[in-house]
Design a protein around this motif. Structure first.
Motif, PDB file in Angstrom:
ATOM      1  N   MET A 138       0.855  -1.195   0.000  1.00  0.00           N
ATOM      2  CA  MET A 138       0.000   0.000   0.000  1.00  0.00           C
ATOM      3  C   MET A 138       0.889   1.242   0.000  1.00  0.00           C
ATOM      4  SD  MET A 138      -2.926   1.116   2.755  1.00  0.00           S
ATOM      5  CE  MET A 138      -3.919  -0.324   2.331  1.00  0.00           C
ATOM      6  N   SER A 139       0.555   2.230  -0.834  1.00  0.00           N
ATOM      7  CA  SER A 139       1.380   3.422  -0.942  1.00  0.00           C
ATOM      8  C   SER A 139       1.183   4.335   0.242  1.00  0.00           C
ATOM      9  CB  SER A 139       1.030   4.186  -2.234  1.00  0.00           C
ATOM     10  OG  SER A 139      -0.300   4.610  -2.192  1.00  0.00           O
ATOM     11  N   SER A 140       2.178   5.163   0.461  1.00  0.00           N
ATOM     12  CA  SER A 140       2.096   6.121   1.559  1.00  0.00           C
ATOM     13  C   SER A 140       1.017   7.152   1.281  1.00  0.00           C
ATOM     14  CB  SER A 140       3.451   6.821   1.734  1.00  0.00           C
ATOM     15  OG  SER A 140       3.313   7.955   2.521  1.00  0.00           O
ATOM     16  N   ARG A 141       0.396   7.621   2.368  1.00  0.00           N
ATOM     17  CA  ARG A 141      -0.656   8.612   2.206  1.00  0.00           C
ATOM     18  C   ARG A 141      -0.096   9.982   1.853  1.00  0.00           C
ATOM     19  NH1 ARG A 141      -4.187   7.286   7.520  1.00  0.00           N
ATOM     20  NH2 ARG A 141      -2.109   7.048   8.370  1.00  0.00           N
ATOM     21  N   THR A 142       1.219  10.171   2.001  1.00  0.00           N
ATOM     22  CA  THR A 142       1.781  11.468   1.659  1.00  0.00           C
ATOM     23  C   THR A 142       2.115  11.569   0.184  1.00  0.00           C
ATOM     24  OG1 THR A 142       3.991  10.689   2.272  1.00  0.00           O
ATOM     25  CG2 THR A 142       2.733  11.851   3.954  1.00  0.00           C
ATOM     26  N   GLU A 143       1.744  10.549  -0.637  1.00  0.00           N
ATOM     27  CA  GLU A 143       1.962  10.610  -2.072  1.00  0.00           C
ATOM     28  C   GLU A 143       0.816  11.305  -2.791  1.00  0.00           C
ATOM     29  OE1 GLU A 143       2.635   6.607  -3.228  1.00  0.00           O
ATOM     30  OE2 GLU A 143       4.548   6.446  -2.186  1.00  0.00           O
ATOM     31  N   ARG A 144      -0.170  11.763  -2.071  1.00  0.00           N
ATOM     32  CA  ARG A 144      -1.298  12.499  -2.643  1.00  0.00           C
ATOM     33  C   ARG A 144      -1.691  13.594  -1.674  1.00  0.00           C
ATOM     34  NH1 ARG A 144      -4.813  10.945   0.869  1.00  0.00           N
ATOM     35  NH2 ARG A 144      -5.057   8.805   1.549  1.00  0.00           N
ATOM     36  N   ALA A 145      -2.692  14.363  -2.056  1.00  0.00           N
ATOM     37  CA  ALA A 145      -3.144  15.435  -1.165  1.00  0.00           C
ATOM     38  C   ALA A 145      -3.633  14.855   0.149  1.00  0.00           C
ATOM     39  CB  ALA A 145      -4.265  16.223  -1.836  1.00  0.00           C
ATOM     40  N   VAL A 146      -3.188  15.437   1.228  1.00  0.00           N
ATOM     41  CA  VAL A 146      -3.605  14.974   2.544  1.00  0.00           C
ATOM     42  C   VAL A 146      -5.027  15.439   2.799  1.00  0.00           C
ATOM     43  CG1 VAL A 146      -3.146  15.124   5.011  1.00  0.00           C
ATOM     44  CG2 VAL A 146      -1.251  14.982   3.399  1.00  0.00           C
ATOM     45  N   ARG A 147      -5.897  14.507   3.143  1.00  0.00           N
ATOM     46  CA  ARG A 147      -7.303  14.822   3.407  1.00  0.00           C
ATOM     47  C   ARG A 147      -7.486  15.030   4.905  1.00  0.00           C
ATOM     48  NH1 ARG A 147      -8.070  10.008  -0.025  1.00  0.00           N
ATOM     49  NH2 ARG A 147      -8.328  10.701  -2.174  1.00  0.00           N
ATOM     50  N   VAL A 148      -8.010  16.193   5.260  1.00  0.00           N
ATOM     51  CA  VAL A 148      -8.112  16.577   6.661  1.00  0.00           C
ATOM     52  C   VAL A 148      -9.560  16.927   6.993  1.00  0.00           C
ATOM     53  CG1 VAL A 148      -7.215  18.103   8.463  1.00  0.00           C
ATOM     54  CG2 VAL A 148      -5.787  17.547   6.469  1.00  0.00           C
ATOM     55  N   ALA A 149     -10.012  16.480   8.149  1.00  0.00           N
ATOM     56  CA  ALA A 149     -11.323  16.865   8.667  1.00  0.00           C
ATOM     57  C   ALA A 149     -11.131  17.544  10.012  1.00  0.00           C
ATOM     58  CB  ALA A 149     -12.237  15.649   8.816  1.00  0.00           C
ATOM     59  N   VAL A 150     -11.955  18.547  10.281  1.00  0.00           N
ATOM     60  CA  VAL A 150     -11.974  19.221  11.577  1.00  0.00           C
ATOM     61  C   VAL A 150     -13.377  19.087  12.146  1.00  0.00           C
ATOM     62  CG1 VAL A 150     -11.829  21.437  12.784  1.00  0.00           C
ATOM     63  CG2 VAL A 150     -10.171  20.880  10.993  1.00  0.00           C
ATOM     64  N   LEU A 151     -13.463  18.578  13.374  1.00  0.00           N
ATOM     65  CA  LEU A 151     -14.732  18.517  14.087  1.00  0.00           C
ATOM     66  C   LEU A 151     -14.610  19.412  15.312  1.00  0.00           C
ATOM     67  CD1 LEU A 151     -17.573  17.301  14.533  1.00  0.00           C
ATOM     68  CD2 LEU A 151     -16.477  15.468  15.848  1.00  0.00           C
ATOM     69  N   ALA A 152     -15.483  20.430  15.403  1.00  0.00           N
ATOM     70  CA  ALA A 152     -15.430  21.390  16.506  1.00  0.00           C
ATOM     71  C   ALA A 152     -16.786  21.463  17.188  1.00  0.00           C
ATOM     72  CB  ALA A 152     -15.019  22.767  15.988  1.00  0.00           C
ATOM     73  N   ASP A 153     -16.801  21.958  18.419  1.00  0.00           N
ATOM     74  CA  ASP A 153     -18.067  22.053  19.152  1.00  0.00           C
ATOM     75  C   ASP A 153     -18.412  23.483  19.564  1.00  0.00           C
ATOM     76  OD1 ASP A 153     -16.260  22.481  21.177  1.00  0.00           O
ATOM     77  OD2 ASP A 153     -16.726  20.668  22.296  1.00  0.00           O
ATOM     78  N   SER A 154     -17.659  24.472  19.099  1.00  0.00           N
ATOM     79  CA  SER A 154     -17.959  25.869  19.396  1.00  0.00           C
ATOM     80  C   SER A 154     -17.243  26.738  18.382  1.00  0.00           C
ATOM     81  CB  SER A 154     -17.511  26.238  20.817  1.00  0.00           C
ATOM     82  OG  SER A 154     -16.097  26.257  20.896  1.00  0.00           O
ATOM     83  N   ASP A 155     -17.551  28.038  18.400  1.00  0.00           N
ATOM     84  CA  ASP A 155     -16.910  28.941  17.438  1.00  0.00           C
ATOM     85  C   ASP A 155     -15.408  29.074  17.685  1.00  0.00           C
ATOM     86  OD1 ASP A 155     -17.515  30.194  19.861  1.00  0.00           O
ATOM     87  OD2 ASP A 155     -17.775  32.177  18.962  1.00  0.00           O
ATOM     88  N   THR A 156     -15.002  29.179  18.941  1.00  0.00           N
ATOM     89  CA  THR A 156     -13.573  29.329  19.218  1.00  0.00           C
ATOM     90  C   THR A 156     -12.798  28.059  18.875  1.00  0.00           C
ATOM     91  OG1 THR A 156     -14.008  28.744  21.530  1.00  0.00           O
ATOM     92  CG2 THR A 156     -13.843  31.077  21.007  1.00  0.00           C
ATOM     93  N   ARG A 157     -13.393  26.908  19.120  1.00  0.00           N
ATOM     94  CA  ARG A 157     -12.701  25.664  18.774  1.00  0.00           C
ATOM     95  C   ARG A 157     -12.694  25.429  17.262  1.00  0.00           C
ATOM     96  NH1 ARG A 157     -15.224  23.797  23.644  1.00  0.00           N
ATOM     97  NH2 ARG A 157     -13.667  23.759  25.301  1.00  0.00           N
ATOM     98  N   TRP A 158     -13.707  25.924  16.573  1.00  0.00           N
ATOM     99  CA  TRP A 158     -13.685  25.864  15.108  1.00  0.00           C
ATOM    100  C   TRP A 158     -12.500  26.679  14.585  1.00  0.00           C
ATOM    101  CZ3 TRP A 158     -14.591  23.812  10.677  1.00  0.00           C
ATOM    102  CH2 TRP A 158     -14.677  24.570   9.509  1.00  0.00           C
TER     103      TRP A 158
END
Length: 463
Positions: A1-21
């Motif tokens: 399996m190829s390394s995940r850094t061979e393509r665009a890194v997919r990132v998700a952010v989950l926040a629970d308030s405006d400041t944490r967003w």
């Protein structure tokens, strides 16, 4: 399996308030900014993290972050502190609104993305400790073929629940510390209970920045950075308000601004039982005293003195060399958080401010707190970025191994997990306009109860 850094890194952010967003999006950008990006799926329209994808937190054109790669896919957790559109926009981190989800819905999205071959490589959990622990459990139970790198941390000054908050976050691959001082404390907690401290990485608050302070001829502006729950009582908040108003009267040539986090009825991490907007209605204010909203960075652009009890805005101001004062009028107490500033040289009172006091920050204290006005801030995220890159480039990550388990915390953990109800096997609720209206009405009723009904009941109880 190829390394995940061979393509665009997919990132998700989950926040629970405006400041944490705000913290989560800026952190995600800083720790993935220089990771390699190539591969056939990189930037594919509609793919997670691709420009224009729904919920993708792209940098605003012309902003300080506009040169960064396409932003993460954004989610905000549905709950008591779910921010409004206005609050999200005021953070200034993205013109694209994040998608509102429950914890279970977020986990379904993580699983669905993996099933599509577009799994997230990095997930930033910008959440309170208990929710972080529940999501760690939920992600582990998805049993993904290759799970994402899990990143968490704190949005500001850590002055309460240090041990519990850290142990609830243990199990993430990266636990960011906002300073050398915090990194030392975090590792000491983990080592003290026999937990692996290797996830702790020294970084900094991701939203420090802005032009260094320069005094402008003819301008004299004092800004008080308010906090929703510090101080907490009506008497204490009224005291602060009256002293600010009196200061404005004594200094008619000085503009005194009370910078507010939210409007009445809006959602914040900490419920504001006695909003300053309501308290000020009963007071006579001079023309040079005003309540203001807006992006803190923009307010600091016109600030000559920043005053607060213990807001993280103090660190933002210090980073820009803006004169800063931490109030002692209500005591120097753990409950207020201003004990964090012991040794800073910034502690003063309204009497001192009225007399023209100008506290001088201690340089060693600033250095320990990660306030890098000397230019080293640009390198503050190198260690975190390196750790994320190594984890992405290596073999599949081991199972999540948190400190709190049913073995170590059998009387505590089950209650935390039960409160978050992360059963992804249950059918997803059907989207409904009626459901949304009822949900918003329930939120409004809850806040009305806290801000209007509860204080009356307490006063009656004292009769």
């Amino acid at each position: 399996m190829s390394s995940r850094t061979e393509r665009a890194v997919r990132v998700a952010v989950l926040a629970d308030s405006d400041t944490r967003w705000k913290w989560g999006v800026l952190t995600a950008r800083r720790i993935t900014a220089e990771l390699p990006a190539s591969g056939e799926n990189a930037g594919a329209p509609g793919a997670p993290g691709a420009p224009g994808a729904p919920g993708t937190a792209e940098a605003a054109p012309g902003s300080a972050e506009s040169a960064a790669p396409a932003g993460p896919t954004g989610f905000v957790l549905r709950g008591r502190a779910t921010p409004t559109t206005r609050q999200l926009a005021e953070t200034g981190v993205s013109p694209v609104a994040p998608r509102e989800v429950t914890g279970a819905e977020f986990l379904r999205e993580v699983r669905a993305a993996a099933d599509r071959g577009e799994g997230y490589d990095v997930i930033v959990l910008a959440l309170v400790g208990g929710t972080v622990r529940a999501l760690l459990q939920g992600i582990a139970e998805l049993a993904l073929e290759r799970r994402p790198v899990l990143v968490t941390g704190y949005v500001g000054v850590v002055y309460e629940k240090l041990a519990d908050g850290l142990l609830l976050r243990h199990g993430a691959d990266v636990v960011l510390a906002n300073s050398r001082h915090d990194a030392d404390r975090f590792r000491a907690v983990y080592e003290g209970v026999g937990a692996d401290p290797s996830a702790v990485v020294e970084a900094a608050l991701p939203f420090l920045g802005g032009a260094p302070y320069r005094r402008e001829e003819g301008r004299d502006t004092l800004v008080f950075a308010a906090q929703p729950s510090v101080p907490v009582t009506r008497a204490e908040r009224t005291y602060v308000l009256r002293r600010l108003i009196e200061h404005a009267r004594q200094r008619p040539d000085r503009e005194v601004l009370l910078k507010l986090r939210s409007k009445p009825g809006e959602h914040t991490t900490h419920l504001e039982e006695f909003p300053y907007q309501r308290l000020v209605r009963d007071l006579d204010v001079p023309p040079n005293f005003r309540l203001v909203y807006g992006h803190m960075g923009e307010v600091l652009d016109r600030t000559d003195v920043l005053v607060t009890v213990s807001s993280t805005a103090a660190l933002e101001a210090l980073h820009r060399r803006i004169p800063t004062a931490i109030l002692t009028d209500l005591g120097v107490r753990e409950a207020l958080g201003n004990h964090h500033f012991i040794g800073s040289g910034l502690l003063t009172s309204f009497d001192g401010l009225d007399a023209g006091s100008a506290p001088e920050p201690d340089k060693d204290w600033l250095d320990r707190q990660g306030v890098a006005a000397d230019g080293s801030y640009d390198r503050a995220f190198d260690a975190a970025r390196d750790r994320v890159a190594r984890l992405l480039a290596g073999p599949a990550l081991p199972p999540v191994a948190p400190y709190y388990t049913t073995s170590t915390a059998g009387g505590y953990l089950p209650g935390i997990l039960a409160r978050h109800r992360l059963d992804v096997t249950a059918p997803a609720p059907r989207a409904s306009g009626v459901r949304r209206i009822v949900r918003e009405a329930a939120r409004g009723a809850y806040r009305h109860g806290v801000q209007r009904v509860a204080p009356v009941i307490r006063r009656l109880g004292d009769l």
